[in-house]
Design a protein around this motif. Structure first.
Motif, PDB file in Angstrom:
ATOM      1  N   HIS A 141      19.902  27.801  71.803  1.00  0.00           N
ATOM      2  CA  HIS A 141      18.963  26.683  71.715  1.00  0.00           C
ATOM      3  C   HIS A 141      18.887  26.276  70.252  1.00  0.00           C
ATOM      4  CE1 HIS A 141      15.656  24.156  73.171  1.00  0.00           C
ATOM      5  NE2 HIS A 141      15.150  24.332  71.965  1.00  0.00           N
ATOM      6  N   VAL A 142      19.085  24.982  69.970  1.00  0.00           N
ATOM      7  CA  VAL A 142      19.085  24.513  68.587  1.00  0.00           C
ATOM      8  C   VAL A 142      18.104  23.360  68.424  1.00  0.00           C
ATOM      9  CG1 VAL A 142      21.480  25.199  68.184  1.00  0.00           C
ATOM     10  CG2 VAL A 142      20.984  22.875  68.945  1.00  0.00           C
ATOM     11  N   THR A 143      17.582  23.266  67.206  1.00  0.00           N
ATOM     12  CA  THR A 143      16.750  22.135  66.811  1.00  0.00           C
ATOM     13  C   THR A 143      17.396  21.485  65.606  1.00  0.00           C
ATOM     14  OG1 THR A 143      14.737  23.224  67.604  1.00  0.00           O
ATOM     15  CG2 THR A 143      14.471  21.381  66.082  1.00  0.00           C
ATOM     16  N   ILE A 144      17.667  20.188  65.701  1.00  0.00           N
ATOM     17  CA  ILE A 144      18.281  19.424  64.611  1.00  0.00           C
ATOM     18  C   ILE A 144      17.278  18.370  64.186  1.00  0.00           C
ATOM     19  CG2 ILE A 144      20.274  18.061  63.883  1.00  0.00           C
ATOM     20  CD1 ILE A 144      21.720  19.198  66.411  1.00  0.00           C
ATOM     21  N   ALA A 145      16.796  18.460  62.945  1.00  0.00           N
ATOM     22  CA  ALA A 145      15.768  17.543  62.450  1.00  0.00           C
ATOM     23  C   ALA A 145      16.260  16.863  61.181  1.00  0.00           C
ATOM     24  CB  ALA A 145      14.470  18.298  62.176  1.00  0.00           C
ATOM     25  N   VAL A 146      16.103  15.540  61.124  1.00  0.00           N
ATOM     26  CA  VAL A 146      16.536  14.746  59.971  1.00  0.00           C
ATOM     27  C   VAL A 146      15.316  14.145  59.286  1.00  0.00           C
ATOM     28  CG1 VAL A 146      17.868  12.732  59.227  1.00  0.00           C
ATOM     29  CG2 VAL A 146      18.760  14.227  61.011  1.00  0.00           C
TER      30      VAL A 146
ATOM     31  N   VAL B 123      14.561   6.245  54.955  1.00  0.00           N
ATOM     32  CA  VAL B 123      14.860   5.082  55.803  1.00  0.00           C
ATOM     33  C   VAL B 123      14.852   5.516  57.259  1.00  0.00           C
ATOM     34  CG1 VAL B 123      16.269   4.072  53.978  1.00  0.00           C
ATOM     35  CG2 VAL B 123      17.364   5.441  55.741  1.00  0.00           C
ATOM     36  N   ASP B 124      14.859   4.554  58.149  1.00  0.00           N
ATOM     37  CA  ASP B 124      14.870   4.814  59.582  1.00  0.00           C
ATOM     38  C   ASP B 124      16.239   5.356  59.984  1.00  0.00           C
ATOM     39  OD1 ASP B 124      14.327   4.929  62.233  1.00  0.00           O
ATOM     40  OD2 ASP B 124      13.825   2.804  62.467  1.00  0.00           O
ATOM     41  N   THR B 125      16.277   6.568  60.560  1.00  0.00           N
ATOM     42  CA  THR B 125      17.545   7.222  60.898  1.00  0.00           C
ATOM     43  C   THR B 125      17.621   7.520  62.391  1.00  0.00           C
ATOM     44  OG1 THR B 125      16.557   9.350  60.294  1.00  0.00           O
ATOM     45  CG2 THR B 125      17.882   8.258  58.639  1.00  0.00           C
ATOM     46  N   THR B 126      18.844   7.779  62.868  1.00  0.00           N
ATOM     47  CA  THR B 126      19.090   8.131  64.263  1.00  0.00           C
ATOM     48  C   THR B 126      19.997   9.355  64.321  1.00  0.00           C
ATOM     49  OG1 THR B 126      21.030   6.694  64.440  1.00  0.00           O
ATOM     50  CG2 THR B 126      18.889   5.708  64.947  1.00  0.00           C
ATOM     51  N   LEU B 127      20.071   9.960  65.496  1.00  0.00           N
ATOM     52  CA  LEU B 127      20.873  11.170  65.698  1.00  0.00           C
ATOM     53  C   LEU B 127      21.698  11.035  66.974  1.00  0.00           C
ATOM     54  CD1 LEU B 127      18.731  14.393  65.015  1.00  0.00           C
ATOM     55  CD2 LEU B 127      21.030  13.927  64.188  1.00  0.00           C
ATOM     56  N   LEU B 128      22.902  11.614  66.960  1.00  0.00           N
ATOM     57  CA  LEU B 128      23.731  11.742  68.155  1.00  0.00           C
ATOM     58  C   LEU B 128      24.422  13.091  68.104  1.00  0.00           C
ATOM     59  CD1 LEU B 128      26.055   9.113  69.779  1.00  0.00           C
ATOM     60  CD2 LEU B 128      26.879  11.427  69.394  1.00  0.00           C
ATOM     61  N   ALA B 129      24.353  13.845  69.193  1.00  0.00           N
ATOM     62  CA  ALA B 129      25.032  15.137  69.276  1.00  0.00           C
ATOM     63  C   ALA B 129      25.957  15.134  70.481  1.00  0.00           C
ATOM     64  CB  ALA B 129      24.029  16.283  69.386  1.00  0.00           C
TER      65      ALA B 129
ATOM     66  N   CYS C 203      21.155  11.430  72.380  1.00  0.00           N
ATOM     67  CA  CYS C 203      20.765  10.634  71.223  1.00  0.00           C
ATOM     68  C   CYS C 203      19.269  10.786  70.968  1.00  0.00           C
ATOM     69  CB  CYS C 203      21.084   9.154  71.447  1.00  0.00           C
ATOM     70  SG  CYS C 203      22.843   8.815  71.678  1.00  0.00           S
ATOM     71  N   ALA C 204      18.864  10.546  69.727  1.00  0.00           N
ATOM     72  CA  ALA C 204      17.449  10.572  69.355  1.00  0.00           C
ATOM     73  C   ALA C 204      17.219   9.521  68.284  1.00  0.00           C
ATOM     74  CB  ALA C 204      17.046  11.957  68.850  1.00  0.00           C
ATOM     75  N   ASP C 205      16.022   8.911  68.341  1.00  0.00           N
ATOM     76  CA  ASP C 205      15.700   7.886  67.344  1.00  0.00           C
ATOM     77  C   ASP C 205      14.402   8.227  66.640  1.00  0.00           C
ATOM     78  OD1 ASP C 205      15.392   5.654  65.829  1.00  0.00           O
ATOM     79  OD2 ASP C 205      15.173   4.249  67.490  1.00  0.00           O
ATOM     80  N   ASP C 206      13.249   7.812  67.173  1.00  0.00           N
ATOM     81  CA  ASP C 206      11.966   8.002  66.487  1.00  0.00           C
ATOM     82  C   ASP C 206      11.216   9.164  67.121  1.00  0.00           C
ATOM     83  OD1 ASP C 206      12.574   5.866  64.901  1.00  0.00           O
ATOM     84  OD2 ASP C 206      11.542   4.421  66.188  1.00  0.00           O
ATOM     85  N   SER C 207      11.526  10.378  66.689  1.00  0.00           N
ATOM     86  CA  SER C 207      10.874  11.569  67.214  1.00  0.00           C
ATOM     87  C   SER C 207       9.667  11.924  66.360  1.00  0.00           C
ATOM     88  CB  SER C 207      11.849  12.745  67.244  1.00  0.00           C
ATOM     89  OG  SER C 207      13.009  12.405  67.976  1.00  0.00           O
ATOM     90  N   ARG C 208       8.766  12.685  66.900  1.00  0.00           N
ATOM     91  CA  ARG C 208       7.601  13.226  66.194  1.00  0.00           C
ATOM     92  C   ARG C 208       6.724  12.119  65.597  1.00  0.00           C
ATOM     93  NH1 ARG C 208      10.669  16.903  62.020  1.00  0.00           N
ATOM     94  NH2 ARG C 208      11.911  14.981  61.951  1.00  0.00           N
ATOM     95  N   GLY C 209       6.739  10.938  66.242  1.00  0.00           N
ATOM     96  CA  GLY C 209       5.873   9.868  65.795  1.00  0.00           C
ATOM     97  C   GLY C 209       6.249   9.264  64.462  1.00  0.00           C
ATOM     98  N   SER C 210       7.503   9.430  64.032  1.00  0.00           N
ATOM     99  CA  SER C 210       7.945   8.866  62.761  1.00  0.00           C
ATOM    100  C   SER C 210       9.324   8.253  62.957  1.00  0.00           C
ATOM    101  CB  SER C 210       7.998   9.949  61.679  1.00  0.00           C
ATOM    102  OG  SER C 210       9.082  10.830  61.920  1.00  0.00           O
ATOM    103  N   SER C 211       9.880   7.717  61.866  1.00  0.00           N
ATOM    104  CA  SER C 211      11.216   7.124  61.938  1.00  0.00           C
ATOM    105  C   SER C 211      12.309   8.161  61.738  1.00  0.00           C
ATOM    106  CB  SER C 211      11.351   6.021  60.882  1.00  0.00           C
ATOM    107  OG  SER C 211      11.144   6.562  59.584  1.00  0.00           O
ATOM    108  N   ASN C 212      11.944   9.446  61.716  1.00  0.00           N
ATOM    109  CA  ASN C 212      12.919  10.531  61.562  1.00  0.00           C
ATOM    110  C   ASN C 212      13.213  11.151  62.922  1.00  0.00           C
ATOM    111  OD1 ASN C 212      13.201  10.456  58.698  1.00  0.00           O
ATOM    112  ND2 ASN C 212      11.165  11.360  58.536  1.00  0.00           N
ATOM    113  N   PRO C 213      14.480  11.240  63.319  1.00  0.00           N
ATOM    114  CA  PRO C 213      14.817  11.754  64.650  1.00  0.00           C
ATOM    115  C   PRO C 213      14.875  13.278  64.711  1.00  0.00           C
ATOM    116  CG  PRO C 213      16.810  11.096  63.508  1.00  0.00           C
ATOM    117  CD  PRO C 213      15.659  10.777  62.584  1.00  0.00           C
ATOM    118  N   LEU C 214      14.788  13.802  65.933  1.00  0.00           N
ATOM    119  CA  LEU C 214      14.881  15.248  66.187  1.00  0.00           C
ATOM    120  C   LEU C 214      15.531  15.463  67.537  1.00  0.00           C
ATOM    121  CD1 LEU C 214      12.310  18.036  65.572  1.00  0.00           C
ATOM    122  CD2 LEU C 214      13.090  17.642  67.913  1.00  0.00           C
ATOM    123  N   ILE C 215      16.464  16.404  67.597  1.00  0.00           N
ATOM    124  CA  ILE C 215      17.071  16.834  68.860  1.00  0.00           C
ATOM    125  C   ILE C 215      16.727  18.299  69.068  1.00  0.00           C
ATOM    126  CG2 ILE C 215      19.245  17.376  70.020  1.00  0.00           C
ATOM    127  CD1 ILE C 215      20.427  14.835  68.885  1.00  0.00           C
TER     128      ILE C 215
END
Length: 521
Positions: free
Chosen positions: A445-450, A454-460, A469-481
């Motif tokens: 199990h992994v957690t990837i946090a950026v 600036v507004d960022t996105t994630l793809l794994a 994919c992840a975009d605006d996680s944790r109520g901010s413009s920083n994504p998390l998977i």
């Protein structure tokens, strides 16, 4: 080089490679490596003062009534080992920007506490263009600046001014490493202000940085792991076209395979070859997570048409390893994933020629083996939108089985590939090559946090080709998977919400202990 006498604090000039220095004022003798370095290079044309007035403790102001009368200078013979002194500490600021002197109320001074990226390099500026390059340049490592003041990941002690500036005029894969008898470290600053540091990534205790560099000027500092130490070294600079493999292996990438070509072009193909494993080249010279000892020439070339999922295994009575250089230049290494002491590499490979080496875990062995390659066409998601999952990651490859539970890395966002070309639920713009590759032999199990300004996105992309994919996680413009990944390789892209937006980011990866996890879904 200027060092300080351990007894009276007098600045002494010593020659490169000198082991013992005797102060011409107080007469004390000390090992040069144990003396504090004040300046990496002795300024030309300086003359020693007639006397030296030492402070009573450390570098505070001396008492007014005390004046030290130096004894006659010792006899000088044999050329090497001549000891001199330079002007008082108030003049040390003129030593090539290496030492900063700050006058106090009574004429005291102190050393600089930070490196200066804008200072002129003390050794050389190395131009790197479109043509391949191989150079070795000598210098002196070490200084008084702690690596942690540069970046939390930096180790050792550095001079204020960089020893080198790498001036890149065309995109290049540049490799920097050192040869020295002492434990050295290295720091590089790119034009965006991002720091890259290394301690023992090269052979033995040598640092190594192997990076794709865009045009610009990159200051480079060579430090010592131990404080108050200076060491002579040779910096090796190698450069090749973008996407080239690391250079230190000595393998013959242009050498014909000893067991021939294995064509894989039909729907499902399985082929085998028999040969002898082992050779003189350490696989760790390719990458720190590679194991074993390889021959000069590859054993086989696996020739594929289109993207194909390929599984390579060996059979032998001895402990073997495997290295694959795919058609894009990406490197795949394995030791015991095939069970017992046999390697196994399963990856989606691009169309073209994939070179395969089979090595022995122990040096000096020649071992018979059978290599089997089974392939089937790769899935469409492997190349969706022009992404290249098997390209070498631009930031790091993380071995989740051997590395720490949590890692932090930095990089630069500059995406041009639209993420929704992969999936309608994905947003932002990605680079063709991934930023990270996560490698594990067991499900985790992994957690990837950026985090970024600036507004960022994630793809794994998981080992089976599934994407999340992840975009605006944790109520901010920083994504998390936060997901489960299967055994194998998971590639991670970090993108910007706007196209061609350049900005820095930090990515934190936390991996939990193996469990009954499933692939990314």
């Amino acid at each position: 080089m200027i060092v300080e006498c351990q007894k009276c604090g007098a600045p002494l000039s010593v020659v490169e490679g000198q082991r013992l220095a005797q102060c011409s004022y107080c007469g004390a003798s000390s090992q040069v490596r144990s003396m504090r370095t004040a300046a990496i290079q002795t300024p030309p044309g300086w003359q020693p003062p007639a006397q030296w007035q030492p402070p009573p403790q450390g570098y505070g102001p001396p008492p007014p009534p005390y004046v030290y009368r130096p004894p006659p200078p010792p006899a000088r013979g044999g050329g090497a080992g001549v000891v001199g002194v330079m002007v008082a500490f108030g003049a040390l600021a003129a030593v090539g920007g290496v030492v900063a002197a700050v006058a106090g109320a009574r004429g005291g001074s102190m050393f600089a506490t930070r490196v200066d990226p804008n200072a002129r390099p003390t050794v050389a500026t190395v131009p790197v263009g479109a043509a391949p390059l191989l150079r070795a340049i000598s210098g002196i490592a070490g200084g008084s600046i702690r690596g942690g003041s540069i970046d939390t990941r930096c180790r050792g002690y550095f001079p204020v001014a960089p020893q080198f500036a790498i001036q890149v005029t065309a995109p290049q894969q540049v490799r920097l490493t050192t040869l020295a008898s002492d434990d050295l470290t290295m720091a590089l600053r790119d034009p965006s202000g991002t720091w890259r540091c290394d301690d023992d990534g090269g052979t033995g205790n040598s640092p190594l940085l192997d990076l794709p560099l865009a045009p610009g000027v990159y200051p480079v500092w060579i430090g010592t792991y131990r404080q108050r130490l200076s060491s002579s070294f040779s910096l090796q600079v190698q450069a090749g076209p973008p996407g080239a493999l690391p250079f230190a292996s000595g393998l013959g990438y242009d050498t014909p395979p000893t067991l021939g070509v294995m064509p894989h072009s039909s729907a499902v193909t399985s082929t085998s070859r028999m040969g002898f494993a082992g050779g003189p080249f350490a696989a760790s010279g390719l990458r720190s997570d590679c194991r074993g000892h390889l021959p000069l020439a590859p054993h086989v070339v696996l020739r594929t048409t289109g993207y194909r999922r390929v599984t390579l295994t060996t059979a032998s009575t001895r402990d073997l390893t495997m290295v694959v250089r795919d058609a894009s230049g990406a490197l795949h290494c394995d030791d015991d994933s095939g069970g017992a002491t046999q390697p196994r590499i399963a990856a989606t490979l691009p169309p073209g020629d994939q070179q395969v080496w089979v090595g022995t875990y122990s040096a000096g062995e020649t071992v018979p083996f059978t290599l089997t390659a089974v392939s089937e066409p790769g899935s469409a998601t492997a190349i969706a939108g022009g992404l290249a999952p098997q390209a070498r990651p631009t930031v790091a490859t993380l071995d989740l089985d051997r590395g720490p539970a949590t890692t932090m890395n930095r990089g630069i966002i500059f995406g041009t590939v639209e993420a929704r070309s992969v999936s309608a639920s994905c947003t932002g713009y990605l680079t063709m090559a991934p930023q990270l590759r996560l490698v594990t032999r067991t499900p985790r199990h992994v957690t990837i946090a950026v985090t970024s300004s600036v507004d960022t996105t994630l793809l794994a992309r998981g080992p089976n080709g599934d994407m999340v994919c992840a975009d605006d996680s944790r109520g901010s413009s920083n994504p998390l998977i936060d997901a489960d990944i299967g055994a194998g390789e998971t590639t991670v892209w970090i993108g910007s919400y706007s196209p061609s937006r350049r900005a820095g980011f930090r990515v934190q990866v936390t991996a939990q202990a193996p469990s009954g996890a499933l692939p990314v879904k």
